[in-house]
Motif scaffolding. Structure first.
Motif, PDB file in Angstrom:
ATOM      1  N   ILE A 395       0.825  -1.164   0.075  1.00  0.00           N
ATOM      2  CA  ILE A 395      -0.058   0.022  -0.178  1.00  0.00           C
ATOM      3  C   ILE A 395       0.925   1.033  -0.150  1.00  0.00           C
ATOM      4  O   ILE A 395       0.538   2.387  -0.652  1.00  0.00           O
ATOM      5  CB  ILE A 395      -1.019  -0.073   1.221  1.00  0.00           C
ATOM      6  CG1 ILE A 395      -1.992   1.131   0.889  1.00  0.00           C
ATOM      7  CG2 ILE A 395      -0.295  -0.026   2.509  1.00  0.00           C
ATOM      8  CD1 ILE A 395      -3.189   1.048   2.275  1.00  0.00           C
ATOM      9  N   GLU A 396       1.986   1.264   0.717  1.00  0.00           N
ATOM     10  CA  GLU A 396       2.719   2.350   0.590  1.00  0.00           C
ATOM     11  C   GLU A 396       3.427   2.347  -0.720  1.00  0.00           C
ATOM     12  O   GLU A 396       3.516   3.750  -1.197  1.00  0.00           O
ATOM     13  CB  GLU A 396       3.983   2.051   1.612  1.00  0.00           C
ATOM     14  CG  GLU A 396       3.715   2.477   3.140  1.00  0.00           C
ATOM     15  CD  GLU A 396       5.069   2.544   3.842  1.00  0.00           C
ATOM     16  OE1 GLU A 396       6.164   2.212   3.604  1.00  0.00           O
ATOM     17  OE2 GLU A 396       4.786   3.090   4.970  1.00  0.00           O
ATOM     18  N   CYS A 397       3.822   1.513  -1.578  1.00  0.00           N
ATOM     19  CA  CYS A 397       4.291   1.723  -2.828  1.00  0.00           C
ATOM     20  C   CYS A 397       2.985   2.454  -3.861  1.00  0.00           C
ATOM     21  O   CYS A 397       3.483   3.363  -4.616  1.00  0.00           O
ATOM     22  CB  CYS A 397       4.532   0.433  -3.273  1.00  0.00           C
ATOM     23  SG  CYS A 397       6.338  -0.294  -2.731  1.00  0.00           S
ATOM     24  N   MET A 398       1.921   1.685  -3.609  1.00  0.00           N
ATOM     25  CA  MET A 398       0.875   2.353  -4.085  1.00  0.00           C
ATOM     26  C   MET A 398       0.718   4.122  -3.932  1.00  0.00           C
ATOM     27  O   MET A 398       0.321   4.956  -4.730  1.00  0.00           O
ATOM     28  CB  MET A 398      -0.485   1.903  -4.136  1.00  0.00           C
ATOM     29  CG  MET A 398      -0.350   0.374  -4.554  1.00  0.00           C
ATOM     30  SD  MET A 398      -1.752  -0.592  -4.149  1.00  0.00           S
ATOM     31  CE  MET A 398      -3.218   0.308  -4.800  1.00  0.00           C
ATOM     32  N   MET A 399       0.912   4.363  -2.615  1.00  0.00           N
ATOM     33  CA  MET A 399       0.752   5.801  -2.161  1.00  0.00           C
ATOM     34  C   MET A 399       1.868   6.547  -2.708  1.00  0.00           C
ATOM     35  O   MET A 399       1.654   7.784  -2.966  1.00  0.00           O
ATOM     36  CB  MET A 399       0.907   5.604  -0.567  1.00  0.00           C
ATOM     37  CG  MET A 399      -0.630   5.278   0.121  1.00  0.00           C
ATOM     38  SD  MET A 399      -0.480   5.028   1.899  1.00  0.00           S
ATOM     39  CE  MET A 399      -0.037   6.658   2.411  1.00  0.00           C
ATOM     40  N   LEU A 400       3.073   5.843  -2.776  1.00  0.00           N
ATOM     41  CA  LEU A 400       4.212   6.531  -3.200  1.00  0.00           C
ATOM     42  C   LEU A 400       3.843   6.890  -4.810  1.00  0.00           C
ATOM     43  O   LEU A 400       4.219   8.286  -5.005  1.00  0.00           O
ATOM     44  CB  LEU A 400       5.344   5.928  -3.035  1.00  0.00           C
ATOM     45  CG  LEU A 400       6.659   6.435  -3.851  1.00  0.00           C
ATOM     46  CD1 LEU A 400       7.196   7.679  -3.144  1.00  0.00           C
ATOM     47  CD2 LEU A 400       7.942   5.423  -3.782  1.00  0.00           C
ATOM     48  N   GLU A 401       3.565   6.133  -5.477  1.00  0.00           N
ATOM     49  CA  GLU A 401       3.151   6.725  -7.155  1.00  0.00           C
ATOM     50  C   GLU A 401       2.270   7.723  -7.027  1.00  0.00           C
ATOM     51  O   GLU A 401       2.355   8.588  -7.757  1.00  0.00           O
ATOM     52  CB  GLU A 401       2.681   5.363  -7.659  1.00  0.00           C
ATOM     53  CG  GLU A 401       2.545   5.791  -9.228  1.00  0.00           C
ATOM     54  CD  GLU A 401       1.959   4.332 -10.093  1.00  0.00           C
ATOM     55  OE1 GLU A 401       1.756   4.392 -11.318  1.00  0.00           O
ATOM     56  OE2 GLU A 401       1.827   3.282  -9.188  1.00  0.00           O
ATOM     57  N   ASP A 402       1.185   7.781  -6.059  1.00  0.00           N
ATOM     58  CA  ASP A 402       0.382   8.815  -6.246  1.00  0.00           C
ATOM     59  C   ASP A 402       0.796  10.202  -5.737  1.00  0.00           C
ATOM     60  O   ASP A 402       0.786  11.099  -6.300  1.00  0.00           O
ATOM     61  CB  ASP A 402      -0.991   8.644  -5.160  1.00  0.00           C
ATOM     62  CG  ASP A 402      -1.877   7.523  -5.880  1.00  0.00           C
ATOM     63  OD1 ASP A 402      -1.799   7.216  -7.106  1.00  0.00           O
ATOM     64  OD2 ASP A 402      -2.464   6.771  -4.894  1.00  0.00           O
ATOM     65  N   GLN A 403       1.762  10.099  -4.571  1.00  0.00           N
ATOM     66  CA  GLN A 403       2.322  11.268  -3.888  1.00  0.00           C
ATOM     67  C   GLN A 403       3.270  11.842  -5.136  1.00  0.00           C
ATOM     68  O   GLN A 403       3.411  13.137  -4.990  1.00  0.00           O
ATOM     69  CB  GLN A 403       3.264  11.003  -2.844  1.00  0.00           C
ATOM     70  CG  GLN A 403       2.086  10.627  -1.689  1.00  0.00           C
ATOM     71  CD  GLN A 403       3.160  10.591  -0.213  1.00  0.00           C
ATOM     72  OE1 GLN A 403       4.092  10.758  -0.372  1.00  0.00           O
ATOM     73  NE2 GLN A 403       2.195   9.807   0.470  1.00  0.00           N
ATOM     74  N   LEU A 404       4.130  10.875  -5.829  1.00  0.00           N
ATOM     75  CA  LEU A 404       5.106  11.364  -6.829  1.00  0.00           C
ATOM     76  C   LEU A 404       4.304  12.234  -7.863  1.00  0.00           C
ATOM     77  O   LEU A 404       4.909  13.292  -8.293  1.00  0.00           O
ATOM     78  CB  LEU A 404       5.875  10.402  -7.479  1.00  0.00           C
ATOM     79  CG  LEU A 404       6.804   9.386  -6.769  1.00  0.00           C
ATOM     80  CD1 LEU A 404       7.358   8.304  -7.279  1.00  0.00           C
ATOM     81  CD2 LEU A 404       8.010  10.542  -6.239  1.00  0.00           C
ATOM     82  N   ALA A 405       3.318  11.513  -8.674  1.00  0.00           N
ATOM     83  CA  ALA A 405       2.578  12.434  -9.438  1.00  0.00           C
ATOM     84  C   ALA A 405       2.021  13.817  -9.124  1.00  0.00           C
ATOM     85  O   ALA A 405       1.951  14.854  -9.712  1.00  0.00           O
ATOM     86  CB  ALA A 405       1.345  11.637  -9.890  1.00  0.00           C
ATOM     87  N   THR A 406       1.403  13.713  -7.652  1.00  0.00           N
ATOM     88  CA  THR A 406       0.983  14.949  -6.993  1.00  0.00           C
ATOM     89  C   THR A 406       2.240  16.127  -6.896  1.00  0.00           C
ATOM     90  O   THR A 406       2.051  17.076  -7.215  1.00  0.00           O
ATOM     91  CB  THR A 406       0.108  14.611  -5.670  1.00  0.00           C
ATOM     92  OG1 THR A 406      -0.853  13.864  -6.130  1.00  0.00           O
ATOM     93  CG2 THR A 406      -0.462  16.205  -5.484  1.00  0.00           C
TER      94      THR A 406
END
Length: 459
Positions: A395-406
């Motif tokens: 879940i952290e890896c998925m959150m990281l992808e979203d955070q990078l895009a934002t």
């Protein structure tokens, strides 16, 4: 009595602090009362007492002989107490954060092998801090012995090897070899303690190995050494070289071929004037390689020695040098040159392994220069995969992808806040100042910290 003791102790600690800060010796050769120079500690304390009447009443002859606190033993105890307090502050500043380890070996004047230990970490304000931790005497310099010394030091200061995220040493076999050495032993216990070697030193070691393995090249450098020694042995010849070098610098400055500034165009040794020495000894480089061939590694050498290193440029230059050397190998050079090219190509491959190159290229995607022109989400996700212990949940890896895009979208709209950002360290500090790290992009800041932990240094 208690008040006088406190005044005396405070004054002595002030003197101790000054000498330690300036790196000055404490004891003198003759500390007797009749000595004209009692050493830095006693002389500075006496000067201090003459400037402050309150201190003067509580030191030297105004103090009981058994409570003056000026003996060499007490001086050493005070220095050790200050060192212990400074070390405690450093360790407390690191806290539970990750850190990197820098170690180098050196012999002191008594010919004792010692290990200097430095810790690097990112403090709460986003600054990359490097602090000297200890100097450890090493009767045995084997890899296992070094590892035991590191374990003992970490245990003494309650530091955990599991929090280590970077290590950097010199090129000695017992420090960085592939088997049974300090690097391998630490990586075996903590695979996330990435090893980094000084970039410029790596290229230098390539040349050293090639020079030693090839008789003709080795002889050439031996002759150069002898010529420099002979030339430098005469004060007259050295003065002539300095004057010639000075005249040439003046001429180049007048023609605006070079620029002046702090730290530029300084002479640190006889070999520094380079071209001037060759002009005096014209015959030395007549048998050398052509300028085209020497130029292959010139740009790489300059890139690796820059204080503000561009990792992407350095890595691309390394790959370009490898390709050029292979091309030279295939063009049908004479046997001698083929042997040299083979040695250089092999050593560059050994000194710049693919794993390290990939790690630095991935981290370079966080470079804030040119409005994050190298930013690549997929490469940064790959970087996170190299640290599963720090991004251990899916879940952290998925959150990281979203955070990078934002994150990259937010940076594009807030570039005015991040003006004058020169490197990743500046960017990390700015994020802390603006509170944009933990509040909005904690996982992105974690990646930035991992990149800053690696001990990347110039020679």
């Amino acid at each position: 009595m208690e008040v006088a003791y406190r005044i005396r102790l405070t004054a002595i600690l002030d003197v101790t602090h000054f000498l330690l800060k300036q790196g000055l010796a404490f004891c003198g050769h003759d500390e007797s009362s009749s000595s004209l120079n009692k050493g830095n500690f006693l002389e500075l304390l006496e000067w201090y007492s003459l400037q402050n009447e309150e201190v003067w009443r509580t030191v030297n002859q105004n103090t009981p002989g058994n409570n003056q606190m000026t003996s060499p033993k007490v001086q050493k105890e005070l220095a050790n107490a200050c060192a212990a307090e400074i070390t405690r502050i450093i360790v407390d500043d690191i806290g539970d954060n990750y850190f990197s380890l820098l170690i180098d070996e050196a012999r002191d004047i008594s010919v004792k092998e010692q290990m200097g230990v430095i810790l690097g970490y990112v403090n709460k304000d986003g600054y990359v801090i490097e602090r000297f931790l200890a100097m450890v005497h090493m009767p045995d310099t084997s890899g296992i012995s070094l590892k035991n010394d590191v374990d003992c030091l970490f245990s003494k200061h309650k530091l955990s090897l599991s929090r280590l995220r970077g290590q950097g040493y010199d090129g000695a076999s017992n420090m960085r070899g592939e088997f049974n050495d300090l690097k391998a032993l630490i990586l075996k216990e903590n695979p996330y303690a990435r090893y980094v070697h000084c970039f410029a030193h790596q290229l230098q070691l390539v040349i050293v190995v090639v020079a030693k393995d090839n008789r003709i090249v080795s002889d050439f450098f031996q002759y150069i050494t002898m010529i420099v020694n002979v030339t430098g042995a005469s004060c007259k010849r050295k003065d002539q070289l300095r004057q010639h070098h000075h005249d040439r610098l003046v001429e180049q400055l007048e023609k605006e071929e070079i620029v002046s500034g702090r730290g530029k165009n300084q002479e640190s040794s006889l070999a520094r004037p380079g071209d001037t020495l060759l002009e005096v000894l014209q015959n030395v480089h007549d048998d050398g390689a052509s300028n085209d061939n020497r130029g292959i590694t010139t740009e790489l050498s300059l890139a690796l020695q820059q204080k503000d290193q561009n990792i992407v440029q350095a890595m691309r230059l390394i790959e370009a040098v490898k390709a050029q050397l292979q091309g030279l190998r295939e063009t049908g050079w004479e046997e001698f040159m083929e042997e040299v090219i083979d040695l250089i190509a092999q050593e560059i491959q050994n000194r710049f392994p693919g794993a390290s190159t990939e790690l630095f290229l991935l981290m370079s995607c966080l470079d804030p220069r040119d409005s994050f022109s190298k930013f690549n989400i997929q490469k940064l996700l790959r970087l996170a995969e190299l640290y599963p212990k720090d991004f251990f949940q899916r879940i952290e890896c998925m959150m990281l992808e979203d955070q990078l895009a934002t994150f990259i979208l937010r940076c594009a709209t807030m570039m005015k806040i991040f003006t004058n950002i020169r490197d990743l360290g500046d960017f990390a500090r700015k994020k802390v100042e603006t509170r944009k790290n933990v509040l909005f992009f904690p996982l992105v800041y974690r990646l930035i910290e991992l990149a800053l932990f690696l001990p990347i240094h110039d020679a």
